[in-house]
Write a protein that holds these residues in place. Structure first.
Motif, PDB file in Angstrom:
ATOM      1  N   GLN A   1       3.191  10.531   2.093  1.00  0.00           N
ATOM      2  CA  GLN A   1       4.531  10.358   2.228  1.00  0.00           C
ATOM      3  C   GLN A   1       5.167  10.201   0.707  1.00  0.00           C
ATOM      4  OE1 GLN A   1       4.085   7.034   5.505  1.00  0.00           O
ATOM      5  NE2 GLN A   1       6.497   7.275   4.977  1.00  0.00           N
ATOM      6  N   CYS A   2       4.407   9.923  -0.040  1.00  0.00           N
ATOM      7  CA  CYS A   2       4.852   9.692  -1.493  1.00  0.00           C
ATOM      8  C   CYS A   2       5.416  11.268  -2.132  1.00  0.00           C
ATOM      9  CB  CYS A   2       3.928   9.059  -2.479  1.00  0.00           C
ATOM     10  SG  CYS A   2       4.450   9.199  -4.197  1.00  0.00           S
ATOM     11  N   ASN A   3       6.470  11.462  -2.673  1.00  0.00           N
ATOM     12  CA  ASN A   3       6.789  12.583  -2.983  1.00  0.00           C
ATOM     13  C   ASN A   3       6.861  12.710  -4.817  1.00  0.00           C
ATOM     14  OD1 ASN A   3       9.189  11.322  -3.960  1.00  0.00           O
ATOM     15  ND2 ASN A   3      10.374  11.859  -2.113  1.00  0.00           N
ATOM     16  N   GLY A   4       6.549  11.716  -5.101  1.00  0.00           N
ATOM     17  CA  GLY A   4       6.291  11.543  -6.778  1.00  0.00           C
ATOM     18  C   GLY A   4       7.563  11.422  -7.433  1.00  0.00           C
ATOM     19  N   CYS A   5       8.742  10.818  -6.652  1.00  0.00           N
ATOM     20  CA  CYS A   5      10.062  10.694  -7.352  1.00  0.00           C
ATOM     21  C   CYS A   5      10.090   9.763  -8.600  1.00  0.00           C
ATOM     22  CB  CYS A   5      11.125  10.336  -6.561  1.00  0.00           C
ATOM     23  SG  CYS A   5      11.016   8.626  -5.704  1.00  0.00           S
ATOM     24  N   GLY A   6       9.110   8.705  -8.504  1.00  0.00           N
ATOM     25  CA  GLY A   6       9.056   7.890  -9.958  1.00  0.00           C
ATOM     26  C   GLY A   6      10.023   6.645  -9.723  1.00  0.00           C
ATOM     27  N   LYS A   7      10.960   6.614  -8.603  1.00  0.00           N
ATOM     28  CA  LYS A   7      11.638   5.476  -8.590  1.00  0.00           C
ATOM     29  C   LYS A   7      10.987   4.224  -8.493  1.00  0.00           C
ATOM     30  CE  LYS A   7      15.984   4.503  -6.359  1.00  0.00           C
ATOM     31  NZ  LYS A   7      16.789   4.509  -5.086  1.00  0.00           N
ATOM     32  N   CYS A   8       9.892   4.074  -7.898  1.00  0.00           N
ATOM     33  CA  CYS A   8       9.082   2.678  -7.674  1.00  0.00           C
ATOM     34  C   CYS A   8       8.524   2.509  -9.307  1.00  0.00           C
ATOM     35  CB  CYS A   8       7.991   2.843  -6.746  1.00  0.00           C
ATOM     36  SG  CYS A   8       6.942   4.087  -7.109  1.00  0.00           S
ATOM     37  N   VAL A   9       8.147   3.360  -9.997  1.00  0.00           N
ATOM     38  CA  VAL A   9       7.704   3.128 -11.467  1.00  0.00           C
ATOM     39  C   VAL A   9       8.620   2.588 -12.210  1.00  0.00           C
ATOM     40  CG1 VAL A   9       6.496   4.377 -13.347  1.00  0.00           C
ATOM     41  CG2 VAL A   9       6.123   5.140 -10.934  1.00  0.00           C
TER      42      VAL A   9
ATOM     43  N   ALA B   1       0.944  -1.226  -0.046  1.00  0.00           N
ATOM     44  CA  ALA B   1       0.213  -0.112   0.057  1.00  0.00           C
ATOM     45  C   ALA B   1       0.970   1.434  -0.058  1.00  0.00           C
ATOM     46  CB  ALA B   1      -0.826  -0.107   1.106  1.00  0.00           C
ATOM     47  N   ILE B   2       0.494   2.275  -0.689  1.00  0.00           N
ATOM     48  CA  ILE B   2       1.299   3.624  -0.668  1.00  0.00           C
ATOM     49  C   ILE B   2       0.641   4.713   0.265  1.00  0.00           C
ATOM     50  CG2 ILE B   2       2.202   5.431  -2.345  1.00  0.00           C
ATOM     51  CD1 ILE B   2       2.162   3.310  -4.469  1.00  0.00           C
ATOM     52  N   SER B   3       1.453   5.293   1.062  1.00  0.00           N
ATOM     53  CA  SER B   3       1.057   6.495   1.797  1.00  0.00           C
ATOM     54  C   SER B   3       0.904   7.267   0.799  1.00  0.00           C
ATOM     55  CB  SER B   3       1.817   6.665   3.024  1.00  0.00           C
ATOM     56  OG  SER B   3       1.747   7.869   3.450  1.00  0.00           O
TER      57      SER B   3
ATOM     58  N   THR C   1       2.093   3.578 -11.582  1.00  0.00           N
ATOM     59  CA  THR C   1       1.842   4.648 -12.399  1.00  0.00           C
ATOM     60  C   THR C   1       1.961   6.064 -11.500  1.00  0.00           C
ATOM     61  OG1 THR C   1      -0.253   4.318 -12.630  1.00  0.00           O
ATOM     62  CG2 THR C   1       0.978   3.821 -14.489  1.00  0.00           C
ATOM     63  N   LEU C   2       2.371   7.127 -11.925  1.00  0.00           N
ATOM     64  CA  LEU C   2       1.994   8.182 -11.074  1.00  0.00           C
ATOM     65  C   LEU C   2       0.805   9.027 -11.462  1.00  0.00           C
ATOM     66  CD1 LEU C   2       5.490  10.257 -11.170  1.00  0.00           C
ATOM     67  CD2 LEU C   2       4.682   8.720  -9.257  1.00  0.00           C
ATOM     68  N   LYS C   3      -0.176   9.047 -10.523  1.00  0.00           N
ATOM     69  CA  LYS C   3      -1.363   9.822 -10.923  1.00  0.00           C
ATOM     70  C   LYS C   3      -1.359  10.968 -10.180  1.00  0.00           C
ATOM     71  CE  LYS C   3      -4.327   6.070 -12.088  1.00  0.00           C
ATOM     72  NZ  LYS C   3      -5.653   5.295 -11.884  1.00  0.00           N
TER      73      LYS C   3
ATOM     74  N   LYS D   1       1.473  11.133  -7.591  1.00  0.00           N
ATOM     75  CA  LYS D   1       1.641  10.263  -6.609  1.00  0.00           C
ATOM     76  C   LYS D   1       1.544   8.960  -7.276  1.00  0.00           C
ATOM     77  CE  LYS D   1       1.266  13.242  -3.336  1.00  0.00           C
ATOM     78  NZ  LYS D   1       2.050  13.679  -2.241  1.00  0.00           N
ATOM     79  N   ALA D   2       2.464   7.815  -6.602  1.00  0.00           N
ATOM     80  CA  ALA D   2       2.230   6.531  -6.899  1.00  0.00           C
ATOM     81  C   ALA D   2       0.954   5.808  -6.877  1.00  0.00           C
ATOM     82  CB  ALA D   2       3.490   5.951  -6.393  1.00  0.00           C
ATOM     83  N   TRP D   3       0.582   5.063  -7.649  1.00  0.00           N
ATOM     84  CA  TRP D   3      -0.430   4.276  -7.647  1.00  0.00           C
ATOM     85  C   TRP D   3      -0.121   2.812  -8.009  1.00  0.00           C
ATOM     86  CZ3 TRP D   3      -3.576   1.956 -11.357  1.00  0.00           C
ATOM     87  CH2 TRP D   3      -4.759   1.180 -10.982  1.00  0.00           C
TER      88      TRP D   3
ATOM     89  N   ILE E   1      12.539  -0.037  -2.506  1.00  0.00           N
ATOM     90  CA  ILE E   1      13.079   0.967  -3.085  1.00  0.00           C
ATOM     91  C   ILE E   1      12.961   2.398  -2.962  1.00  0.00           C
ATOM     92  CG2 ILE E   1      12.922   1.662  -5.791  1.00  0.00           C
ATOM     93  CD1 ILE E   1      12.894  -1.215  -6.666  1.00  0.00           C
ATOM     94  N   CYS E   2      11.644   2.403  -2.500  1.00  0.00           N
ATOM     95  CA  CYS E   2      11.214   4.020  -2.119  1.00  0.00           C
ATOM     96  C   CYS E   2      11.825   4.602  -1.246  1.00  0.00           C
ATOM     97  CB  CYS E   2       9.584   3.619  -1.775  1.00  0.00           C
ATOM     98  SG  CYS E   2       9.074   5.196  -1.030  1.00  0.00           S
ATOM     99  N   PRO E   3      12.635   5.644  -1.603  1.00  0.00           N
ATOM    100  CA  PRO E   3      13.468   6.601  -0.612  1.00  0.00           C
ATOM    101  C   PRO E   3      12.677   7.200   0.444  1.00  0.00           C
ATOM    102  CG  PRO E   3      13.371   7.668  -2.626  1.00  0.00           C
ATOM    103  CD  PRO E   3      12.562   6.325  -2.867  1.00  0.00           C
ATOM    104  N   ALA E   4      11.338   7.246   0.242  1.00  0.00           N
ATOM    105  CA  ALA E   4      10.385   8.146   1.276  1.00  0.00           C
ATOM    106  C   ALA E   4       9.958   7.149   2.290  1.00  0.00           C
ATOM    107  CB  ALA E   4       9.596   9.016   0.433  1.00  0.00           C
ATOM    108  N   GLN E   5      10.065   5.775   2.054  1.00  0.00           N
ATOM    109  CA  GLN E   5       9.356   5.013   2.723  1.00  0.00           C
ATOM    110  C   GLN E   5       7.858   5.117   2.862  1.00  0.00           C
ATOM    111  OE1 GLN E   5      11.506   5.055   6.657  1.00  0.00           O
ATOM    112  NE2 GLN E   5      13.005   3.840   5.933  1.00  0.00           N
ATOM    113  N   ALA E   6       7.246   5.328   1.515  1.00  0.00           N
ATOM    114  CA  ALA E   6       5.976   5.591   1.438  1.00  0.00           C
ATOM    115  C   ALA E   6       5.190   4.198   1.164  1.00  0.00           C
ATOM    116  CB  ALA E   6       5.719   6.665   0.170  1.00  0.00           C
ATOM    117  N   ILE E   7       5.960   3.334   0.916  1.00  0.00           N
ATOM    118  CA  ILE E   7       5.179   2.251   0.565  1.00  0.00           C
ATOM    119  C   ILE E   7       5.584   0.962   1.536  1.00  0.00           C
ATOM    120  CG2 ILE E   7       4.874   0.408  -1.330  1.00  0.00           C
ATOM    121  CD1 ILE E   7       6.542   2.134  -3.283  1.00  0.00           C
ATOM    122  N   ASP E   8       4.342   0.446   1.948  1.00  0.00           N
ATOM    123  CA  ASP E   8       4.566  -0.674   2.865  1.00  0.00           C
ATOM    124  C   ASP E   8       3.542  -1.676   2.467  1.00  0.00           C
ATOM    125  OD1 ASP E   8       5.476  -1.824   5.013  1.00  0.00           O
ATOM    126  OD2 ASP E   8       4.780  -0.226   6.632  1.00  0.00           O
TER     127      ASP E   8
END
Ligand code: SF4
Ligand code: SF4
Length: 352
Positions: free
Chosen positions: A184-192, A179-181, A201-203, A206-208, A223-230
């Motif tokens: 916390q997501c800064n839209g960097c796109g690394k996860c994409v 799940a993505i917070s 994808t980015l919507k 924000k990652a979705w 991978i997420c540098p912002a620890q937005a994905i858990d």
């Protein structure tokens, strides 16, 4: 009650005689093709089982006139071990080619060369790498550590996930999805860029995650540098995963009646598994090596020894894996494996 043999780390130079005494030769008959199921490790750390600690196993198999193969399967997520070429490069970079046993990446280049194995009373089959249908004996060589989906990565995990074809691996992961917070997501796109399933994808910056595409490999979590994905750790999803692991381990073991032996290496016992480039600092100092004919007892005994060892963050008597992965009670896989008749959670340790 099952017997588990223990070689303390101070005596590790006596590994060969330990394995002989623990009974490894009993599972090898002349000319048997013997799978030495191992994880060859990842670049970025040295937590794989050192080749010199695999060598005594190879020598014993050869002495028994068996034909040893070091083997693993290609992984589900994108990375250096997702295809045979770069997987074998990992084998070489970690020095396993020096051993007198060829290395074989089972299941074909795409991980889709498989056999179906059915267990009594189960409606669906397990999909295993094809070569496990050809091997005549199996020795699981397992680096024992933590795991973010199953709490521990021991023999049950090494067999269940490690011998499965890509379809089998997918089937075990399928219901787990991160799940993505959004805050916390800064839209960097690394996860994409790094999602092996192109599920992110980015919507609106924000990652979705597309639930229809995600197969729950959990790469994005790391991978997420912002620890937005858990991973939304409901005990159900971890429990399901562990039950499937036990089922797959049972399917593997059904191919090797009386021809199975397990060795757990309790060295570099990190909170995370060897697939990650940064598996974390060891929870406890090195403990030694365990061996058993029983895949359940050896994992239960390994967890017990880690619990009873003083670590940096927790003293003896505290279950470190439960502390690190509170929503992944590793007991689930052991209970399920016991229910399936793979072994016993009751063990007796005999120290060498
Ligand atoms: S979304 Fe995350 S868990 Fe799902 S497939 Fe992509 S990287 Fe793996
Ligand atoms: S890597 Fe993390 S911060 Fe970057 S887009 Fe993905 S979820 Fe957001």
């Amino acid at each position: 009650m099952s017997q588990v043999y223990f070689l303390p780390k101070e005596k590790i130079d006596r590994l060969a005689s330990f394995l002989l005494q623990a009974g490894l030769p009993q599972v090898i008959s002349g000319k048997n093709k013997v799978a030495l199921k191992i994880h060859f490790g990842s670049s970025g750390h040295q937590n794989h089982i050192p080749p010199e600690l695999v060598e005594p196993v190879v020598e014993i198999v050869r002495k028994q006139k068996g034909q040893p193969f070091l083997t693993d399967t290609n992984v589900l997520y994108r990375g250096e071990r997702d295809n045979t070429f770069s997987h074998l490069e990992v084998v070489w970079s970690h020095g396993y080619q020096k051993l007198k046993a060829p290395s074989l990446i089972a299941g074909g280049f795409q991980g889709n060369e498989e056999i179906e194995v059915r267990l009594p009373g189960k409606s669906h089959p397990a999909y295993l790498a094809r070569e496990f249908g050809y091997f005549e004996a199996l020795v699981a060589l397992t680096h024992f550590k933590g795991h973010l989906l199953s709490g521990i990565g021991g023999t049950i995990k090494n067999l269940g996930m490690g011998c499965a074809s890509r379809k089998g691996k997918f089937a075990m992961h399928a219901s787990v999805q991160p799940a993505i917070s959004r805050s916390q997501c800064n839209g960097c796109g690394k996860c994409v860029k790094n999602c092996p399933a192109q599920a992110i994808t980015l919507k609106e910056k924000k990652a979705w995650i597309d639930p229809a595409r995600c197969f729950g490999c959990a790469q994005c979590v790391h991978i997420c540098p912002a620890q937005a994905i858990d991973i939304p750790w409901s005990s159900t999803s971890s429990s399901q995963f562990q039950e499937r692991l036990a089922f797959y381990a049972g399917a593997v073991l059904s191919l090797f009646p009386g021809k199975f032996f397990a060795v757990n290496y309790l060295l570099n016992i990190t909170p995370n598994c060897d697939c990650l480039r940064k598996p974390g600092s060891p929870l406890v100092p090195d403990i030694g090596v365990l061996a058993s004919f029983d895949p359940v007892a050896i994992d239960q005994a390994s967890a017990y020894l880690v619990k009873e060892t003083t670590g940096q963050s927790w003293p003896a008597g505290v279950d470190k894996f439960q502390k690190v992965w509170p929503n992944c009670p590793y007991q689930v896989q052991l209970e399920e494996a016991e229910k399936l008749g793979l072994g016993s959670r009751k063990f007796q340790i005999e120290t060498f």
